[in-house]
Design an enzyme around this catalytic site. Sequence first.
Site, PDB file in Angstrom:
ATOM      1  N   GLY A   8     -17.864   0.203   2.134  1.00 50.58           N
ATOM      2  CA  GLY A   8     -17.240   0.953   3.229  1.00 50.58           C
ATOM      3  C   GLY A   8     -17.634   2.410   3.209  1.00 50.58           C
ATOM      4  O   GLY A   8     -16.804   3.306   3.301  1.00 50.58           O
ATOM      5  N   SER A 138      -3.811   2.640  -2.416  1.00 49.38           N
ATOM      6  CA  SER A 138      -3.113   3.498  -1.451  1.00 49.38           C
ATOM      7  C   SER A 138      -1.733   3.799  -2.013  1.00 49.38           C
ATOM      8  O   SER A 138      -1.196   3.016  -2.808  1.00 49.38           O
ATOM      9  CB  SER A 138      -2.948   2.740  -0.133  1.00 49.38           C
ATOM     10  OG  SER A 138      -1.953   3.332   0.674  1.00 49.38           O
ATOM     11  N   TYR A 151      -0.763  -5.045   4.075  1.00 47.30           N
ATOM     12  CA  TYR A 151      -1.644  -3.985   3.544  1.00 47.30           C
ATOM     13  C   TYR A 151      -1.083  -3.493   2.208  1.00 47.30           C
ATOM     14  O   TYR A 151      -1.814  -3.346   1.224  1.00 47.30           O
ATOM     15  CB  TYR A 151      -1.720  -2.843   4.568  1.00 47.30           C
ATOM     16  CG  TYR A 151      -2.526  -1.637   4.162  1.00 47.30           C
ATOM     17  CD1 TYR A 151      -3.920  -1.637   4.275  1.00 47.30           C
ATOM     18  CD2 TYR A 151      -1.898  -0.478   3.702  1.00 47.30           C
ATOM     19  CE1 TYR A 151      -4.663  -0.507   3.931  1.00 47.30           C
ATOM     20  CE2 TYR A 151      -2.632   0.649   3.354  1.00 47.30           C
ATOM     21  CZ  TYR A 151      -4.019   0.629   3.468  1.00 47.30           C
ATOM     22  OH  TYR A 151      -4.746   1.742   3.131  1.00 47.30           O
ATOM     23  N   ALA A 153       0.818  -5.097   0.150  1.00 45.13           N
ATOM     24  CA  ALA A 153       0.645  -6.162  -0.855  1.00 45.13           C
ATOM     25  C   ALA A 153      -0.781  -6.152  -1.400  1.00 45.13           C
ATOM     26  O   ALA A 153      -1.001  -6.267  -2.619  1.00 45.13           O
ATOM     27  CB  ALA A 153       0.966  -7.518  -0.240  1.00 45.13           C
ATOM     28  N   LYS A 155      -2.864  -3.624  -1.430  1.00 41.85           N
ATOM     29  CA  LYS A 155      -3.108  -2.393  -2.194  1.00 41.85           C
ATOM     30  C   LYS A 155      -2.358  -2.415  -3.532  1.00 41.85           C
ATOM     31  O   LYS A 155      -2.840  -1.868  -4.535  1.00 41.85           O
ATOM     32  CB  LYS A 155      -2.721  -1.171  -1.354  1.00 41.85           C
ATOM     33  CG  LYS A 155      -3.611  -0.976  -0.124  1.00 41.85           C
ATOM     34  CD  LYS A 155      -5.065  -0.720  -0.520  1.00 41.85           C
ATOM     35  CE  LYS A 155      -5.955  -0.382   0.655  1.00 41.85           C
ATOM     36  NZ  LYS A 155      -7.341  -0.110   0.243  1.00 41.85           N
ATOM     37  N   ILE A 184      -4.689  10.646   4.390  1.00 40.00           N
ATOM     38  CA  ILE A 184      -5.999  11.302   4.410  1.00 40.00           C
ATOM     39  C   ILE A 184      -6.524  11.292   5.857  1.00 40.00           C
ATOM     40  O   ILE A 184      -6.369  10.291   6.572  1.00 40.00           O
ATOM     41  CB  ILE A 184      -7.000  10.544   3.480  1.00 40.00           C
ATOM     42  CG1 ILE A 184      -6.398  10.309   2.075  1.00 40.00           C
ATOM     43  CG2 ILE A 184      -8.330  11.293   3.408  1.00 40.00           C
ATOM     44  CD1 ILE A 184      -6.053  11.550   1.279  1.00 40.00           C
TER      45      ILE A 184
HETATM   46  P1  NAP Z   1     -12.160   4.550   7.515  1.00 41.35           P
HETATM   47  O1  NAP Z   1     -12.677   5.896   7.874  1.00 41.35           O
HETATM   48  O2  NAP Z   1     -11.586   3.678   8.586  1.00 41.35           O
HETATM   49  O3  NAP Z   1     -13.346   3.787   6.754  1.00 41.35           O
HETATM   50  C1  NAP Z   1     -13.212   2.438   6.410  1.00 41.35           C
HETATM   51  C2  NAP Z   1     -14.538   1.974   5.849  1.00 41.35           C
HETATM   52  O4  NAP Z   1     -14.386   0.610   5.428  1.00 41.35           O
HETATM   53  C3  NAP Z   1     -15.649   2.015   6.889  1.00 41.35           C
HETATM   54  O5  NAP Z   1     -16.833   2.489   6.301  1.00 41.35           O
HETATM   55  C4  NAP Z   1     -15.811   0.552   7.274  1.00 41.35           C
HETATM   56  O6  NAP Z   1     -17.143   0.231   7.614  1.00 41.35           O
HETATM   57  C5  NAP Z   1     -15.470  -0.136   5.982  1.00 41.35           C
HETATM   58  N1  NAP Z   1     -15.101  -1.522   6.169  1.00 41.35           N
HETATM   59  C6  NAP Z   1     -14.048  -2.043   6.833  1.00 41.35           C
HETATM   60  N2  NAP Z   1     -14.080  -3.376   6.789  1.00 41.35           N
HETATM   61  C7  NAP Z   1     -15.187  -3.723   6.072  1.00 41.35           C
HETATM   62  C8  NAP Z   1     -15.743  -4.943   5.665  1.00 41.35           C
HETATM   63  N3  NAP Z   1     -15.182  -6.107   5.997  1.00 41.35           N
HETATM   64  N4  NAP Z   1     -16.875  -4.918   4.944  1.00 41.35           N
HETATM   65  C9  NAP Z   1     -17.473  -3.747   4.588  1.00 41.35           C
HETATM   66  N5  NAP Z   1     -16.977  -2.544   4.948  1.00 41.35           N
HETATM   67  C10 NAP Z   1     -15.843  -2.552   5.687  1.00 41.35           C
HETATM   68  O7  NAP Z   1     -11.007   4.658   6.450  1.00 41.35           O
HETATM   69  P2  NAP Z   1     -10.878   5.468   5.065  1.00 41.35           P
HETATM   70  O8  NAP Z   1      -9.645   6.257   5.143  1.00 41.35           O
HETATM   71  O9  NAP Z   1     -12.140   6.130   4.696  1.00 41.35           O
HETATM   72  O10 NAP Z   1     -10.574   4.239   4.094  1.00 41.35           O
HETATM   73  C11 NAP Z   1     -11.259   4.017   2.871  1.00 41.35           C
HETATM   74  C12 NAP Z   1     -10.307   3.340   1.914  1.00 41.35           C
HETATM   75  O11 NAP Z   1      -9.241   4.245   1.603  1.00 41.35           O
HETATM   76  C13 NAP Z   1      -9.642   2.074   2.470  1.00 41.35           C
HETATM   77  O12 NAP Z   1      -9.577   1.093   1.469  1.00 41.35           O
HETATM   78  C14 NAP Z   1      -8.239   2.549   2.820  1.00 41.35           C
HETATM   79  O13 NAP Z   1      -7.298   1.510   2.769  1.00 41.35           O
HETATM   80  C15 NAP Z   1      -8.016   3.571   1.719  1.00 41.35           C
HETATM   81  N6  NAP Z   1      -6.943   4.531   2.024  1.00 41.35           N
HETATM   82  C16 NAP Z   1      -7.062   5.407   3.059  1.00 41.35           C
HETATM   83  C17 NAP Z   1      -6.001   6.285   3.313  1.00 41.35           C
HETATM   84  C18 NAP Z   1      -6.036   7.260   4.458  1.00 41.35           C
HETATM   85  O14 NAP Z   1      -4.981   7.840   4.789  1.00 41.35           O
HETATM   86  N7  NAP Z   1      -7.175   7.509   5.084  1.00 41.35           N
HETATM   87  C19 NAP Z   1      -4.861   6.262   2.509  1.00 41.35           C
HETATM   88  C20 NAP Z   1      -4.788   5.367   1.466  1.00 41.35           C
HETATM   89  C21 NAP Z   1      -5.848   4.502   1.217  1.00 41.35           C
HETATM   90  P3  NAP Z   1     -17.593  -0.319   9.070  1.00 41.35           P
HETATM   91  O15 NAP Z   1     -17.070   0.638  10.093  1.00 41.35           O
HETATM   92  O16 NAP Z   1     -19.072  -0.342   8.953  1.00 41.35           O
HETATM   93  O17 NAP Z   1     -16.990  -1.683   9.194  1.00 41.35           O
END
Ligand code: NAP
Length: 243
Positions: A8, A138, A151, A153, A155, A184
């Site tokens: 991702g 998370s 989600y 569960a 995480k 974030i």
């Molecule tokens: P984001 O900007 O939406 O990025 C999500 C990334 O995951 C994208 O690069 C997307 O790629 C990829 N992805 C989604 N489904 C996929 C799949 N089936 N196979 C491969 N890649 C996939 O979100 P982010 O905030 O950077 O999230 C990154 C991680 O941090 C996630 O696990 C999220 O749960 C965690 N997180 C985020 C926050 C927050 O507030 N932002 C808080 C806690 C945890 P494509 O677009 O190419 O599909």
Amino acid sequence: MKTAIVSGASRGIGAQTAIQLAEKGYLVIVNYCHSQKDAQNACDRINSRGGMAISYKADVSDPLQIKEMTDFVVRTYGKIDLVVANAGVGHNCLLTDMTDGDIKRIIDTDLTGVITLAREGAKSMLKNHSGNIITVSSMWGQVGASCESVYSAAKGGIIAFTKALAKELGANGIRVNCVAPGLIDTDINNNLTSSDKLALVDETPLCRMGTAQDVANAIVWLASDESSFITGHVLSVNGGMTI
Ligand code: NAP
């Protein structure tokens, strides 16, 4: 040269992590599923600054595609030194409104995707008696979120998995740690209204949303030798939210 797979990494936390790991000298595999152009942009940014990155399309909810990706990396670059299991999707909905398909998609992507990528990465690391696996959970995996029960569960499962795998792999020189981000500023929160975000910022002692760089800094540190006696740890990157 050390090789890192960041799942991702087309956008958000993953893309920023890929950029910062490349600055530390890693050859980075920028994994994506849908956002080919964004993944290519991240690679171009890295390669134009003298780093090394390639994009690789694989849906982490499909174990076969993960295996093809890790096999490709080992075949092409010899080994996998670091896995950052970051890919994830959110789903804001009452549990009673979720379909079987919704639940399966979240668990397959956010939990099974992390487990499978860690397993395939570990196979290469075990051969080298060294390696580093970093999972992305998370704060909702620590405390649970209303309307994000599945989600949460997934995480929460990542946290238990990280602690267990650290015990299993430690004797082989492989560290396994987790980051648990708070709120974030990335696309995953595009569904939140500004008042939702303000309410969460209000609960955050540091009074702001985090940035992808805040989380990437923690990941890069956990990947470095500066954290060499740390394993099985969950590092909260949440501005001081009570968890
Ligand atoms: P984001 O900007 O939406 O990025 C999500 C990334 O995951 C994208 O690069 C997307 O790629 C990829 N992805 C989604 N489904 C996929 C799949 N089936 N196979 C491969 N890649 C996939 O979100 P982010 O905030 O950077 O999230 C990154 C991680 O941090 C996630 O696990 C999220 O749960 C965690 N997180 C985020 C926050 C927050 O507030 N932002 C808080 C806690 C945890 P494509 O677009 O190419 O599909």
